[in-house]
Scaffold this motif. Sequence first.
Motif, mmCIF file in Angstrom:
data_model
loop_
_atom_site.group_PDB
_atom_site.id
_atom_site.type_symbol
_atom_site.label_atom_id
_atom_site.label_comp_id
_atom_site.label_asym_id
_atom_site.label_seq_id
_atom_site.Cartn_x
_atom_site.Cartn_y
_atom_site.Cartn_z
ATOM 1 N N VAL A 197 0.827 -1.223 0.000
ATOM 2 C CA VAL A 197 0.000 0.000 0.000
ATOM 3 C C VAL A 197 0.859 1.270 0.000
ATOM 4 C CG1 VAL A 197 -1.744 1.315 1.291
ATOM 5 C CG2 VAL A 197 -1.964 -1.174 1.040
ATOM 6 N N ASP A 198 1.896 1.301 0.835
ATOM 7 C CA ASP A 198 2.706 2.520 0.912
ATOM 8 C C ASP A 198 3.393 2.837 -0.411
ATOM 9 O OD1 ASP A 198 1.936 2.998 3.456
ATOM 10 O OD2 ASP A 198 3.798 2.320 4.418
ATOM 11 N N GLY A 199 3.688 1.793 -1.199
ATOM 12 C CA GLY A 199 4.338 2.013 -2.499
ATOM 13 C C GLY A 199 3.345 2.363 -3.606
ATOM 14 N N THR A 200 2.069 2.407 -3.281
ATOM 15 C CA THR A 200 1.037 2.724 -4.281
ATOM 16 C C THR A 200 0.686 4.197 -4.127
ATOM 17 O OG1 THR A 200 0.234 0.452 -4.067
ATOM 18 C CG2 THR A 200 -1.232 2.012 -5.167
ATOM 19 N N ARG A 201 1.356 5.040 -4.934
ATOM 20 C CA ARG A 201 1.260 6.495 -4.726
ATOM 21 C C ARG A 201 0.432 7.204 -5.781
ATOM 22 N NH1 ARG A 201 5.454 6.476 -0.994
ATOM 23 N NH2 ARG A 201 7.095 5.050 -1.636
ATOM 24 N N GLY A 202 0.029 6.476 -6.823
ATOM 25 C CA GLY A 202 -0.777 7.117 -7.862
ATOM 26 C C GLY A 202 -1.321 6.067 -8.812
ATOM 27 N N PRO A 203 -2.249 6.482 -9.702
ATOM 28 C CA PRO A 203 -2.844 5.520 -10.635
ATOM 29 C C PRO A 203 -1.807 4.804 -11.483
ATOM 30 C CG PRO A 203 -3.997 7.625 -10.723
ATOM 31 C CD PRO A 203 -2.821 7.821 -9.838
ATOM 32 N N GLU A 204 -0.646 5.470 -11.725
ATOM 33 C CA GLU A 204 0.366 4.814 -12.557
ATOM 34 C C GLU A 204 0.937 3.589 -11.847
ATOM 35 O OE1 GLU A 204 0.395 7.843 -11.451
ATOM 36 O OE2 GLU A 204 2.142 7.990 -10.128
ATOM 37 N N ASP A 205 1.004 3.634 -10.512
ATOM 38 C CA ASP A 205 1.476 2.446 -9.772
ATOM 39 C C ASP A 205 0.463 1.312 -9.905
ATOM 40 O OD1 ASP A 205 3.835 3.624 -8.811
ATOM 41 O OD2 ASP A 205 2.722 4.637 -7.225
ATOM 42 N N VAL A 206 -0.817 1.656 -9.872
ATOM 43 C CA VAL A 206 -1.856 0.620 -10.017
ATOM 44 C C VAL A 206 -1.816 0.060 -11.436
ATOM 45 C CG1 VAL A 206 -4.323 0.147 -9.926
ATOM 46 C CG2 VAL A 206 -3.292 1.660 -8.236
ATOM 47 N N ARG A 207 -1.592 0.944 -12.416
ATOM 48 C CA ARG A 207 -1.514 0.484 -13.813
ATOM 49 C C ARG A 207 -0.358 -0.521 -13.972
ATOM 50 N NH1 ARG A 207 -1.694 5.474 -15.832
ATOM 51 N NH2 ARG A 207 -3.880 5.688 -15.323
ATOM 52 N N VAL B 3 8.106 -13.588 8.048
ATOM 53 C CA VAL B 3 8.160 -13.922 6.620
ATOM 54 C C VAL B 3 7.574 -12.820 5.742
ATOM 55 C CG1 VAL B 3 8.226 -16.424 6.743
ATOM 56 C CG2 VAL B 3 6.029 -15.272 6.938
ATOM 57 N N GLU B 4 7.089 -11.728 6.368
ATOM 58 C CA GLU B 4 6.462 -10.671 5.572
ATOM 59 C C GLU B 4 6.899 -9.315 6.096
ATOM 60 O OE1 GLU B 4 2.192 -10.414 5.984
ATOM 61 O OE2 GLU B 4 1.983 -9.676 3.925
ATOM 62 N N ARG B 5 7.306 -8.451 5.154
ATOM 63 C CA ARG B 5 7.723 -7.101 5.542
ATOM 64 C C ARG B 5 6.559 -6.147 5.319
ATOM 65 N NH1 ARG B 5 12.176 -5.289 8.385
ATOM 66 N NH2 ARG B 5 12.662 -3.170 7.783
ATOM 67 N N ILE B 6 6.083 -5.482 6.372
ATOM 68 C CA ILE B 6 5.049 -4.440 6.207
ATOM 69 C C ILE B 6 5.570 -3.201 6.913
ATOM 70 C CG2 ILE B 6 2.654 -3.747 6.617
ATOM 71 C CD1 ILE B 6 1.862 -6.669 6.665
ATOM 72 N N GLY B 7 5.690 -2.091 6.151
ATOM 73 C CA GLY B 7 6.295 -0.883 6.716
ATOM 74 C C GLY B 7 7.738 -1.196 7.055
ATOM 75 N N ASP B 8 8.143 -0.888 8.294
ATOM 76 C CA ASP B 8 9.541 -1.160 8.654
ATOM 77 C C ASP B 8 9.652 -2.333 9.630
ATOM 78 O OD1 ASP B 8 8.399 -0.019 10.808
ATOM 79 O OD2 ASP B 8 9.807 1.655 10.992
ATOM 80 N N ARG B 9 8.619 -3.189 9.617
ATOM 81 C CA ARG B 9 8.654 -4.326 10.563
ATOM 82 C C ARG B 9 8.452 -5.657 9.852
ATOM 83 N NH1 ARG B 9 4.554 -4.369 14.826
ATOM 84 N NH2 ARG B 9 5.593 -6.348 15.211
#
Length: 191
Positions: free
Chosen positions: A41-51, A158-164
Amino acid sequence: MFVLPLAPDLRLRLPARRDAERLYAMIDADREHLRARLGWVDGTRGPEDVRAFLEGSLARFASGRGFDALLEADGAPVGMVGVHDVQPSPARAAIGYWIARARQGEGLVTRAVAGLLPHLFGAMGFERVEIRCAPTNARSRAVPQRLGFTHEGTLRHVERIGDRDHDQAVYGLLRDEWRAGRDRGAEEGPP
Ligand SMILES: CC(C)(COP(=O)(O)OP(=O)(O)OC[C@H]1O[C@@H](n2cnc3c(N)ncnc32)[C@H](O)[C@@H]1OP(=O)(O)O)[C@@H](O)C(=O)NCCC(=O)NCCS
Protein backbone atom coordinates in the motif's frame (compact mmCIF):
# COMPACT_ATOMS: atom_id res chain seq x y z
CA MET A 1 -13.23 -10.21 -20.09
CA PHE A 2 -12.72 -12.81 -17.38
CA VAL A 3 -15.74 -12.85 -15.08
CA LEU A 4 -16.49 -15.44 -12.43
CA PRO A 5 -20.10 -15.13 -11.27
CA LEU A 6 -20.40 -16.18 -7.62
CA ALA A 7 -24.00 -15.27 -6.81
CA PRO A 8 -26.62 -12.98 -8.35
CA ASP A 9 -25.14 -10.02 -6.40
CA LEU A 10 -21.47 -11.00 -6.39
CA ARG A 11 -18.79 -11.63 -8.98
CA LEU A 12 -15.05 -11.55 -9.59
CA ARG A 13 -13.87 -9.61 -12.64
CA LEU A 14 -10.35 -9.40 -14.02
CA PRO A 15 -9.53 -5.67 -14.04
CA ALA A 16 -8.49 -3.93 -17.25
CA ARG A 17 -5.93 -1.11 -17.44
CA ARG A 18 -8.80 1.39 -17.53
CA ASP A 19 -9.77 0.33 -13.99
CA ALA A 20 -6.52 1.79 -12.63
CA GLU A 21 -7.94 5.24 -11.68
CA ARG A 22 -10.93 3.81 -9.89
CA LEU A 23 -8.90 1.15 -8.11
CA TYR A 24 -6.36 3.75 -7.02
CA ALA A 25 -9.19 5.92 -5.64
CA MET A 26 -10.44 2.95 -3.60
CA ILE A 27 -6.97 2.19 -2.23
CA ASP A 28 -6.25 5.85 -1.47
CA ALA A 29 -9.58 6.34 0.30
CA ASP A 30 -8.80 3.39 2.59
CA ARG A 31 -5.06 3.84 2.91
CA GLU A 32 -4.97 3.68 6.71
CA HIS A 33 -7.27 0.64 6.83
CA LEU A 34 -5.15 -1.27 4.31
CA ARG A 35 -1.57 -0.22 5.02
CA ALA A 36 -1.39 -1.93 8.41
CA ARG A 37 -2.02 -5.30 6.72
CA LEU A 38 -0.77 -5.08 3.15
CA GLY A 39 2.87 -4.41 2.34
CA TRP A 40 2.24 -2.88 -1.11
CA VAL A 41 0.00 0.00 0.00
CA ASP A 42 2.71 2.52 0.91
CA GLY A 43 4.34 2.01 -2.50
CA THR A 44 1.04 2.72 -4.28
CA ARG A 45 1.26 6.50 -4.73
CA GLY A 46 -0.78 7.12 -7.86
CA PRO A 47 -2.84 5.52 -10.64
CA GLU A 48 0.37 4.81 -12.56
CA ASP A 49 1.48 2.45 -9.77
CA VAL A 50 -1.86 0.62 -10.02
CA ARG A 51 -1.51 0.48 -13.81
CA ALA A 52 1.93 -1.12 -13.46
CA PHE A 53 0.52 -3.59 -10.94
CA LEU A 54 -2.36 -4.44 -13.30
CA GLU A 55 0.01 -5.00 -16.20
CA GLY A 56 2.09 -7.43 -14.12
CA SER A 57 -1.05 -9.08 -12.85
CA LEU A 58 -2.51 -9.55 -16.35
CA ALA A 59 0.79 -11.04 -17.53
CA ARG A 60 0.65 -13.44 -14.56
CA PHE A 61 -2.89 -14.43 -15.53
CA ALA A 62 -1.91 -14.93 -19.19
CA SER A 63 0.87 -17.32 -18.17
CA GLY A 64 -1.29 -19.33 -15.75
CA ARG A 65 0.34 -17.98 -12.61
CA GLY A 66 -2.85 -16.80 -10.89
CA PHE A 67 -4.76 -13.54 -10.99
CA ASP A 68 -5.98 -10.50 -9.09
CA ALA A 69 -9.70 -9.91 -9.55
CA LEU A 70 -11.99 -7.08 -8.57
CA LEU A 71 -14.70 -8.19 -6.19
CA GLU A 72 -17.92 -6.58 -7.42
CA ALA A 73 -21.07 -6.41 -5.31
CA ASP A 74 -24.21 -5.35 -7.17
CA GLY A 75 -22.01 -4.23 -10.06
CA ALA A 76 -19.70 -1.97 -8.02
CA PRO A 77 -16.09 -2.83 -7.11
CA VAL A 78 -15.69 -3.23 -3.34
CA GLY A 79 -12.29 -4.92 -3.02
CA MET A 80 -9.99 -7.51 -4.54
CA VAL A 81 -9.47 -11.25 -4.33
CA GLY A 82 -6.29 -12.74 -5.76
CA VAL A 83 -4.76 -16.14 -6.41
CA HIS A 84 -0.99 -16.11 -5.97
CA ASP A 85 2.04 -18.34 -5.47
CA VAL A 86 0.80 -20.94 -7.93
CA GLN A 87 2.97 -24.05 -7.66
CA PRO A 88 2.99 -27.34 -9.60
CA SER A 89 3.06 -30.90 -8.33
CA PRO A 90 1.13 -30.92 -6.10
CA ALA A 91 -0.74 -28.06 -7.76
CA ARG A 92 -1.42 -25.42 -5.12
CA ALA A 93 -1.92 -21.71 -4.64
CA ALA A 94 -2.65 -19.04 -2.06
CA ILE A 95 -5.65 -16.71 -1.87
CA GLY A 96 -5.36 -13.08 -0.77
CA TYR A 97 -8.04 -10.43 -0.30
CA TRP A 98 -9.00 -6.98 0.88
CA ILE A 99 -12.26 -5.08 1.00
CA ALA A 100 -13.20 -1.42 1.41
CA ARG A 101 -13.61 -0.54 5.07
CA ALA A 102 -17.22 0.53 4.52
CA ARG A 103 -18.10 -2.95 3.16
CA GLN A 104 -16.52 -4.99 5.96
CA GLY A 105 -18.72 -7.19 8.09
CA GLU A 106 -21.21 -8.19 5.37
CA GLY A 107 -19.70 -11.58 4.60
CA LEU A 108 -18.72 -10.57 1.07
CA VAL A 109 -15.13 -11.84 1.31
CA THR A 110 -16.12 -15.14 2.91
CA ARG A 111 -18.75 -15.64 0.22
CA ALA A 112 -16.26 -14.70 -2.52
CA VAL A 113 -13.61 -17.14 -1.29
CA ALA A 114 -16.25 -19.88 -0.84
CA GLY A 115 -17.40 -19.24 -4.42
CA LEU A 116 -13.86 -19.30 -5.76
CA LEU A 117 -12.96 -22.67 -4.21
CA PRO A 118 -14.95 -24.82 -6.71
CA HIS A 119 -13.08 -23.04 -9.51
CA LEU A 120 -9.68 -23.63 -7.87
CA PHE A 121 -10.26 -27.26 -6.90
CA GLY A 122 -12.27 -27.98 -10.07
CA ALA A 123 -11.28 -26.21 -13.30
CA MET A 124 -7.83 -25.17 -12.06
CA GLY A 125 -7.15 -28.59 -10.54
CA PHE A 126 -5.47 -27.52 -7.32
CA GLU A 127 -4.81 -30.10 -4.63
CA ARG A 128 -4.26 -27.52 -1.92
CA VAL A 129 -5.29 -23.91 -1.29
CA GLU A 130 -3.66 -21.77 1.34
CA ILE A 131 -4.52 -18.50 3.09
CA ARG A 132 -1.91 -16.67 5.13
CA CYS A 133 -2.78 -13.94 7.62
CA ALA A 134 -0.99 -11.99 10.32
CA PRO A 135 -1.75 -13.74 13.63
CA THR A 136 -3.17 -10.44 14.94
CA ASN A 137 -5.52 -10.01 11.94
CA ALA A 138 -8.59 -11.58 13.50
CA ARG A 139 -10.95 -10.49 10.71
CA SER A 140 -8.75 -12.08 8.08
CA ARG A 141 -8.21 -15.28 10.08
CA ALA A 142 -11.98 -15.62 10.49
CA VAL A 143 -12.37 -16.10 6.71
CA PRO A 144 -10.47 -19.44 6.41
CA GLN A 145 -11.76 -20.50 9.83
CA ARG A 146 -15.38 -20.09 8.65
CA LEU A 147 -14.61 -22.07 5.51
CA GLY A 148 -13.13 -25.14 7.22
CA PHE A 149 -9.43 -24.50 6.58
CA THR A 150 -6.96 -26.00 9.05
CA HIS A 151 -4.56 -23.74 10.94
CA GLU A 152 -1.31 -25.53 10.16
CA GLY A 153 1.09 -23.32 12.03
CA THR A 154 2.68 -19.89 12.13
CA LEU A 155 5.72 -18.82 10.14
CA ARG A 156 7.87 -16.23 11.87
CA HIS A 157 9.10 -13.05 10.19
CA VAL A 158 8.16 -13.92 6.62
CA GLU A 159 6.46 -10.67 5.57
CA ARG A 160 7.72 -7.10 5.54
CA ILE A 161 5.05 -4.44 6.21
CA GLY A 162 6.29 -0.88 6.72
CA ASP A 163 9.54 -1.16 8.65
CA ARG A 164 8.65 -4.33 10.56
CA ASP A 165 8.85 -8.05 9.88
CA HIS A 166 5.61 -9.90 10.53
CA ASP A 167 4.60 -13.49 11.23
CA GLN A 168 1.97 -15.32 9.16
CA ALA A 169 -0.58 -17.86 10.35
CA VAL A 170 -0.93 -20.48 7.60
CA TYR A 171 -4.35 -21.98 6.84
CA GLY A 172 -4.63 -24.89 4.38
CA LEU A 173 -7.52 -26.70 2.72
CA LEU A 174 -7.06 -29.89 0.66
CA ARG A 175 -9.35 -30.85 -2.23
CA ASP A 176 -10.75 -33.90 -0.40
CA GLU A 177 -11.51 -31.81 2.68
CA TRP A 178 -13.29 -29.23 0.54
CA ARG A 179 -15.31 -31.97 -1.22
CA ALA A 180 -16.28 -33.58 2.10
CA GLY A 181 -17.41 -30.19 3.49
CA ARG A 182 -19.41 -29.47 0.32
CA ASP A 183 -21.11 -32.90 0.43
CA ARG A 184 -21.93 -32.48 4.15
CA GLY A 185 -23.45 -29.06 3.39
CA ALA A 186 -25.57 -30.55 0.58
CA GLU A 187 -26.86 -33.32 2.88
CA GLU A 188 -27.74 -30.87 5.64
CA GLY A 189 -29.45 -28.52 3.18
CA PRO A 190 -29.82 -24.75 3.56
CA PRO A 191 -29.89 -23.41 7.17
C1 LIG B 1 -9.65 -9.18 6.12
C2 LIG B 1 -10.93 -8.58 5.54
C3 LIG B 1 -10.97 -8.81 4.05
C4 LIG B 1 -12.13 -9.26 6.22
O1 LIG B 1 -13.31 -8.59 5.82
P1 LIG B 1 -14.70 -8.94 6.52
O2 LIG B 1 -15.72 -8.03 5.97
O3 LIG B 1 -14.54 -9.02 8.01
O4 LIG B 1 -14.94 -10.43 6.03
P2 LIG B 1 -16.27 -10.99 5.42
O5 LIG B 1 -16.61 -10.27 4.18
O6 LIG B 1 -16.13 -12.44 5.30
O7 LIG B 1 -17.36 -10.63 6.51
C5 LIG B 1 -17.41 -11.29 7.74
C6 LIG B 1 -18.49 -10.67 8.60
O8 LIG B 1 -19.72 -10.70 7.88
C7 LIG B 1 -20.68 -11.46 8.65
N1 LIG B 1 -21.51 -12.18 7.66
C8 LIG B 1 -22.69 -11.71 7.22
N2 LIG B 1 -23.18 -12.55 6.29
C9 LIG B 1 -22.28 -13.53 6.12
C10 LIG B 1 -22.21 -14.67 5.26
N3 LIG B 1 -23.19 -14.95 4.40
N4 LIG B 1 -21.12 -15.46 5.32
C11 LIG B 1 -20.12 -15.18 6.17
N5 LIG B 1 -20.12 -14.11 7.00
C12 LIG B 1 -21.19 -13.29 6.99
C13 LIG B 1 -19.85 -12.32 9.57
O9 LIG B 1 -20.58 -12.72 10.70
C14 LIG B 1 -18.74 -11.37 9.90
O10 LIG B 1 -19.21 -10.40 10.81
P3 LIG B 1 -18.31 -9.84 12.03
O11 LIG B 1 -17.27 -8.98 11.39
O12 LIG B 1 -19.28 -9.07 12.83
O13 LIG B 1 -17.72 -11.03 12.70
C15 LIG B 1 -11.00 -7.05 5.81
O14 LIG B 1 -10.98 -6.83 7.19
C16 LIG B 1 -9.86 -6.28 5.16
O15 LIG B 1 -9.90 -5.96 3.97
N6 LIG B 1 -8.81 -5.93 5.96
C17 LIG B 1 -7.68 -5.16 5.47
C18 LIG B 1 -6.83 -5.94 4.49
C19 LIG B 1 -6.46 -7.32 5.01
O16 LIG B 1 -6.24 -7.50 6.19
N7 LIG B 1 -6.38 -8.30 4.10
C20 LIG B 1 -6.02 -9.65 4.44
C21 LIG B 1 -4.55 -9.77 4.55
S1 LIG B 1 -4.11 -11.43 5.04
